[in-house]
Design a protein around this motif. Structure first.
Motif, PDB file in Angstrom:
ATOM      1  N   UNK A  92      31.403  96.497   6.945  1.00  0.00           N
ATOM      2  CA  UNK A  92      32.035  95.587   5.917  1.00  0.00           C
ATOM      3  C   UNK A  92      31.230  94.203   5.637  1.00  0.00           C
ATOM      4  N   UNK A  93      30.540  93.462   6.829  1.00  0.00           N
ATOM      5  CA  UNK A  93      29.751  92.596   6.561  1.00  0.00           C
ATOM      6  C   UNK A  93      28.480  92.689   5.703  1.00  0.00           C
ATOM      7  N   UNK A  94      27.963  93.979   6.097  1.00  0.00           N
ATOM      8  CA  UNK A  94      26.831  94.254   5.252  1.00  0.00           C
ATOM      9  C   UNK A  94      27.093  94.364   3.804  1.00  0.00           C
ATOM     10  N   UNK A  95      28.407  95.195   3.394  1.00  0.00           N
ATOM     11  CA  UNK A  95      28.848  95.458   1.963  1.00  0.00           C
ATOM     12  C   UNK A  95      28.921  94.082   1.272  1.00  0.00           C
ATOM     13  N   UNK A  96      29.801  93.228   1.956  1.00  0.00           N
ATOM     14  CA  UNK A  96      29.971  91.761   1.582  1.00  0.00           C
ATOM     15  C   UNK A  96      28.921  90.963   1.301  1.00  0.00           C
ATOM     16  N   UNK A  97      27.648  91.146   2.127  1.00  0.00           N
ATOM     17  CA  UNK A  97      26.297  90.573   1.909  1.00  0.00           C
ATOM     18  C   UNK A  97      25.800  90.974   0.636  1.00  0.00           C
ATOM     19  N   UNK A  98      25.648  92.202   0.499  1.00  0.00           N
ATOM     20  CA  UNK A  98      25.250  92.941  -0.598  1.00  0.00           C
ATOM     21  C   UNK A  98      25.831  92.600  -1.883  1.00  0.00           C
ATOM     22  N   UNK A  99      27.273  92.529  -1.654  1.00  0.00           N
ATOM     23  CA  UNK A  99      27.990  92.167  -3.066  1.00  0.00           C
ATOM     24  C   UNK A  99      27.748  90.892  -3.576  1.00  0.00           C
ATOM     25  N   UNK A 100      27.648  89.915  -2.652  1.00  0.00           N
ATOM     26  CA  UNK A 100      27.108  88.593  -2.879  1.00  0.00           C
ATOM     27  C   UNK A 100      25.999  88.370  -3.588  1.00  0.00           C
ATOM     28  N   UNK A 101      24.678  89.073  -2.983  1.00  0.00           N
ATOM     29  CA  UNK A 101      23.374  89.002  -3.619  1.00  0.00           C
ATOM     30  C   UNK A 101      23.433  89.661  -5.026  1.00  0.00           C
ATOM     31  N   UNK A 102      24.218  90.767  -5.058  1.00  0.00           N
ATOM     32  CA  UNK A 102      24.095  91.601  -6.391  1.00  0.00           C
ATOM     33  C   UNK A 102      24.716  90.684  -7.183  1.00  0.00           C
ATOM     34  N   UNK A 103      26.256  90.250  -6.892  1.00  0.00           N
ATOM     35  CA  UNK A 103      26.461  89.304  -8.069  1.00  0.00           C
ATOM     36  C   UNK A 103      25.711  88.182  -8.590  1.00  0.00           C
ATOM     37  N   UNK A 104      25.050  87.616  -7.776  1.00  0.00           N
ATOM     38  CA  UNK A 104      23.952  86.555  -7.919  1.00  0.00           C
ATOM     39  C   UNK A 104      22.782  87.136  -9.051  1.00  0.00           C
ATOM     40  N   UNK A 105      22.297  88.464  -8.504  1.00  0.00           N
ATOM     41  CA  UNK A 105      21.201  89.094  -9.122  1.00  0.00           C
ATOM     42  C   UNK A 105      21.810  89.016 -10.729  1.00  0.00           C
ATOM     43  N   UNK A 106      23.120  89.785 -10.482  1.00  0.00           N
ATOM     44  CA  UNK A 106      23.530  90.411 -11.916  1.00  0.00           C
ATOM     45  C   UNK A 106      23.714  89.029 -12.912  1.00  0.00           C
ATOM     46  N   UNK A 107      24.407  88.112 -12.279  1.00  0.00           N
ATOM     47  CA  UNK A 107      24.650  86.910 -13.102  1.00  0.00           C
ATOM     48  C   UNK A 107      23.616  85.991 -13.699  1.00  0.00           C
ATOM     49  N   UNK A 108      22.306  85.974 -13.068  1.00  0.00           N
ATOM     50  CA  UNK A 108      21.395  85.261 -13.264  1.00  0.00           C
ATOM     51  C   UNK A 108      20.220  85.911 -13.784  1.00  0.00           C
ATOM     52  N   UNK A 109      19.841  86.903 -13.460  1.00  0.00           N
ATOM     53  CA  UNK A 109      18.777  87.816 -13.741  1.00  0.00           C
ATOM     54  C   UNK A 109      18.928  89.086 -14.824  1.00  0.00           C
ATOM     55  N   UNK A 110      19.724  89.997 -14.053  1.00  0.00           N
ATOM     56  CA  UNK A 110      19.567  91.367 -14.771  1.00  0.00           C
ATOM     57  C   UNK A 110      20.799  91.310 -15.944  1.00  0.00           C
ATOM     58  N   UNK A 113      23.878  82.564   2.225  1.00  0.00           N
ATOM     59  CA  UNK A 113      25.261  82.068   1.699  1.00  0.00           C
ATOM     60  C   UNK A 113      25.979  81.712   3.077  1.00  0.00           C
ATOM     61  N   UNK A 114      25.868  82.379   3.952  1.00  0.00           N
ATOM     62  CA  UNK A 114      26.656  82.305   5.185  1.00  0.00           C
ATOM     63  C   UNK A 114      26.182  81.119   6.061  1.00  0.00           C
ATOM     64  N   UNK A 115      24.912  80.874   6.110  1.00  0.00           N
ATOM     65  CA  UNK A 115      24.565  79.725   6.871  1.00  0.00           C
ATOM     66  C   UNK A 115      24.557  78.342   6.021  1.00  0.00           C
ATOM     67  N   UNK A 128      29.923  78.111  -2.221  1.00  0.00           N
ATOM     68  CA  UNK A 128      28.528  78.139  -2.264  1.00  0.00           C
ATOM     69  C   UNK A 128      27.937  78.932  -3.592  1.00  0.00           C
ATOM     70  N   UNK A 129      28.893  79.951  -3.585  1.00  0.00           N
ATOM     71  CA  UNK A 129      28.511  80.766  -4.782  1.00  0.00           C
ATOM     72  C   UNK A 129      28.776  80.038  -6.160  1.00  0.00           C
ATOM     73  N   UNK A 130      29.890  79.416  -6.071  1.00  0.00           N
ATOM     74  CA  UNK A 130      30.324  78.700  -7.252  1.00  0.00           C
ATOM     75  C   UNK A 130      29.597  77.376  -7.574  1.00  0.00           C
ATOM     76  N   UNK A 131      29.192  76.813  -6.521  1.00  0.00           N
ATOM     77  CA  UNK A 131      28.158  75.464  -6.605  1.00  0.00           C
ATOM     78  C   UNK A 131      26.755  76.325  -7.467  1.00  0.00           C
ATOM     79  N   UNK A 132      26.171  77.034  -6.827  1.00  0.00           N
ATOM     80  CA  UNK A 132      25.050  77.666  -7.468  1.00  0.00           C
ATOM     81  C   UNK A 132      25.492  78.240  -9.050  1.00  0.00           C
ATOM     82  N   UNK A 133      26.447  78.975  -9.156  1.00  0.00           N
ATOM     83  CA  UNK A 133      26.655  79.410 -10.477  1.00  0.00           C
ATOM     84  C   UNK A 133      26.746  78.407 -11.302  1.00  0.00           C
ATOM     85  N   UNK A 134      27.609  77.185 -11.024  1.00  0.00           N
ATOM     86  CA  UNK A 134      27.897  76.154 -12.081  1.00  0.00           C
ATOM     87  C   UNK A 134      26.375  75.420 -12.322  1.00  0.00           C
TER      88      UNK A 134
END
Length: 171
Positions: free
Chosen positions: A74-92, A137-139, A151-157
């Motif tokens: 579940x931790x791995x899935x969560x980490x992948x989802x966070x990274x994927x959301x960032x990649x999708x939002x900003x690049x892909x 993100x976790x650190x 963290x995600x919201x700050x980066x997104x904004x």
């Protein structure tokens, strides 16, 4: 302390069930093997406090190990989802984004100026930790005392503001 023989006994008794659970959650054989092996490596290295497993009923130990595998998956899935959301939002997602068209020095200087002038101090700190320090993100969340979502919201904004300001300057 759990001995190597106890861990070997647990491995033989529970590996197949642990692997099936990981495959069911991750849908990836190799990654499932890695996660199950990580659980046993943590047992061997003493990272997991399992002194009671040596004396425990093998069924109770199996439940503990299955939960450890489930949590790591579940931790791995969560980490992948966070990274994927960032990649999708900003690049892909950005059809105009071209990996060959890297920003020139002038654009980079404008980005730094925008970060200093138009981004909040907390978002600026998040960006620094993420992009300059390469922290996950976790650190960042732990270091700043905020949630990973924050963290995600700050980066997104911050990235939205930068993108808007750069687009205004280009037009």
């Amino acid at each position: 302390m759990t001995s190597r023989n106890d861990i070997e006994r647990l491995f033989k008794a529970h590996y197949a069930k642990m692997h099936r659970l990981a495959v069911a959650l991750l849908h990836d054989e190799d990654l499932a093997c890695d996660i199950v092996h990580d659980v046993f490596a943590a047992l061997l290295s003493g990272d997991m406090r399992v002194a009671a497993l040596a004396d425990a009923d093998i069924t109770l130990a199996g439940g503990y190990l299955l939960k450890a595998v489930r949590n790591r998956c579940l931790n791995h899935i969560r980490d992948c989802e966070i990274h994927q959301r960032i990649a999708n939002r900003y690049f892909l997602d950005n059809e105009e984004y071209d990996t060959e068209d890297w920003p020139d020095d002038e654009t980079i200087a404008r980005i730094y100026a925008l970060i200093k002038s138009d981004i909040s101090s907390q978002a600026r700190k998040v960006m620094e930790l993420r992009f300059s320090e390469g922290m996950p993100f976790a650190r960042i969340a732990a270091a700043m005392g905020i949630s990973e979502t924050a963290v995600y919201r700050h980066l997104s904004h911050a990235l939205t503001v930068i993108r808007q300001k750069l687009n205004e300057n280009e037009q």
